[in-house]
Design a protein around this motif. Structure first.
Motif, PDB file in Angstrom:
ATOM      1  N   THR A 140       0.832  -1.202   0.000  1.00 33.16           N
ATOM      2  CA  THR A 140       0.000   0.000   0.000  1.00 33.16           C
ATOM      3  C   THR A 140       0.863   1.246   0.000  1.00 33.16           C
ATOM      4  OG1 THR A 140      -1.801  -1.114   1.174  1.00 33.16           O
ATOM      5  CG2 THR A 140      -1.758   1.281   1.284  1.00 33.16           C
ATOM      6  N   VAL A 166       0.903   0.778   7.565  1.00 31.84           N
ATOM      7  CA  VAL A 166       1.230   1.452   6.305  1.00 31.84           C
ATOM      8  C   VAL A 166       2.210   2.585   6.552  1.00 31.84           C
ATOM      9  CG1 VAL A 166       0.299   2.850   4.413  1.00 31.84           C
ATOM     10  CG2 VAL A 166      -0.954   0.837   5.203  1.00 31.84           C
ATOM     11  N   THR A 222      -3.932   8.307   5.929  1.00 35.11           N
ATOM     12  CA  THR A 222      -4.398   6.983   6.318  1.00 35.11           C
ATOM     13  C   THR A 222      -5.522   7.055   7.346  1.00 35.11           C
ATOM     14  OG1 THR A 222      -2.715   6.878   8.058  1.00 35.11           O
ATOM     15  CG2 THR A 222      -2.121   5.971   5.907  1.00 35.11           C
ATOM     16  N   SER A 243      -5.510   9.530  -0.346  1.00 37.88           N
ATOM     17  CA  SER A 243      -6.236   9.105   0.850  1.00 37.88           C
ATOM     18  C   SER A 243      -6.669   7.649   0.710  1.00 37.88           C
ATOM     19  CB  SER A 243      -7.456  10.001   1.074  1.00 37.88           C
ATOM     20  OG  SER A 243      -8.119   9.668   2.263  1.00 37.88           O
ATOM     21  N   ILE A 244      -6.409   6.871   1.750  1.00 36.83           N
ATOM     22  CA  ILE A 244      -6.604   5.431   1.692  1.00 36.83           C
ATOM     23  C   ILE A 244      -7.932   4.936   2.267  1.00 36.83           C
ATOM     24  CG2 ILE A 244      -5.682   3.228   2.533  1.00 36.83           C
ATOM     25  CD1 ILE A 244      -2.904   4.492   2.338  1.00 36.83           C
TER      26      ILE A 244
END
Length: 321
Positions: A140, A166, A222, A243-244
């Motif tokens: 990621t 991450v 995150t 943006s995850i």
């Protein structure tokens, strides 16, 4: 072990809900296709998406009709069988990777049928635990920092939740690219974030982000939600935010555009070539996995409970005993 006939242990999810729905059972060893390998799992990484899916969010809508439903996507282990079209791996190879994401990874099991194109050889210099940790989270971070506006030398990069799964990989990768790297985390994680190579640590509880950062070229978010708004306040014109967290980041593109910036949502995808890049960084010691908790598979509930605290430093992995 005969695929499709012999039985193996696996953690099966019986409907969404609490950790009591994660049940250790015997299920058939999976048969492989011509493009897959059978991996005897030594370690498996546990991620927030696993918990979200167990709770009925995340990947649950896609997987709810699978029988048996076996969570998990991160594995490291030993190849015990190869499909007839597989040339990259042979029996006995030590491999790792994120399998079938998005999809049914079935990593909470003694054996996993994995597409060969989702795996890489595990560096001999790292453990199975470190390899399993460096799958979904490291992938990621790697893909997010490369996908839309690749991080470059001299840029100011802001990594949120820099002590997490991450985040702790993203800090190391951004530094490898030559960026001036800033990581947000609690005060308790300050030394850890700086030990990863971050140039600065920001205690997100001490003061508003707007008072602690400015002129940022790239943000890896995150957290989502209001964190996006705060991040946009400290970015340069033309800067990029990736943006995850799905469900918490849908407005990032519009919000960034309104301020003359670039905003993207992002979802990681299985990719063996990218895993090879990560393997190279791990082998050279440029990137290191921080494994804070190791549980036996029989304690899967404890692993999920640890993830749910939201305070895990680095990664959680499971091992078969």
């Amino acid at each position: 072990m005969t695929p499709g006939k012999d039985l193996m242990k696996a953690i099966v999810l019986h409907g969404f809900g609490g950790t009591e729905n994660l049940v250790l059972e015997k299920v058939p060893v999976p048969a492989i296709t011509n493009e897959e390998v059978l991996v005897k799992v030594k370690s498996a990484g546990i991620n927030p998406i696993d918990v979200k899916t167990r709770l009925g969010r995340g990947m649950y809508g896609m997987l709810k009709n699978k029988t048996p439903l076996i969570l998990g996507w991160d594995i490291s282990g030993i190849v015990t069988e190869t499909g007839k079209n597989v040339t990259a791996f042979k029996n006995g190879d030590e491999v790792f990777g994120m399998v079938n994401f998005p999809g049914h990874g079935k990593a909470y099991a003694e054996y996993v049928a994995a597409p060969a194109t989702h795996l890489a050889l595990k560096p001999l210099t790292i453990s199975y635990n470190e390899a399993a940790a460096a799958s979904l989270a490291a992938l990621t971070a790697w893909q997010a920092l490369k996908a839309h506006a690749p991080v470059q030398k001299g840029q100011k990069v802001l990594i949120h939740a820099a002590a997490g799964g991450v985040g702790h990989y993203a800090v190391q990768i951004a530094k490898h690219y030559g960026a001036y790297t800033i990581g947000t985390a609690s005060a308790a994680n300050r030394n850890f974030v700086l030990s990863l190579g971050a140039d600065e640590h920001i205690d997100y509880k001490a003061a508003p982000l707007e008072e602690q950062a400015s002129d940022i070229d790239f943000v890896l978010d995150t957290v989502g939600g209001e964190n996006i708004d705060h991040s946009l306040q400290v970015m340069k014109k033309g800067a990029t935010i990736v943006s995850i967290p799905s469900g918490l980041n849908e407005a990032v593109t519009d919000k960034a555009y309104a301020k003359g910036m670039n905003g993207y949502t992002f979802k990681v995808k299985s990719n063996g070539k990218d895993m090879e890049e990560i393997a190279n960084l791990l082998e050279k010691g440029i990137v290191k996995s921080h494994v804070s908790h190791i549980f036996p598979f029989s304690d899967m509930a404890k692993a999920h409970t640890q993830i749910e605290t939201g305070r895990t430093r680095g990664k959680v992995v499971m091992v078969w005993q």
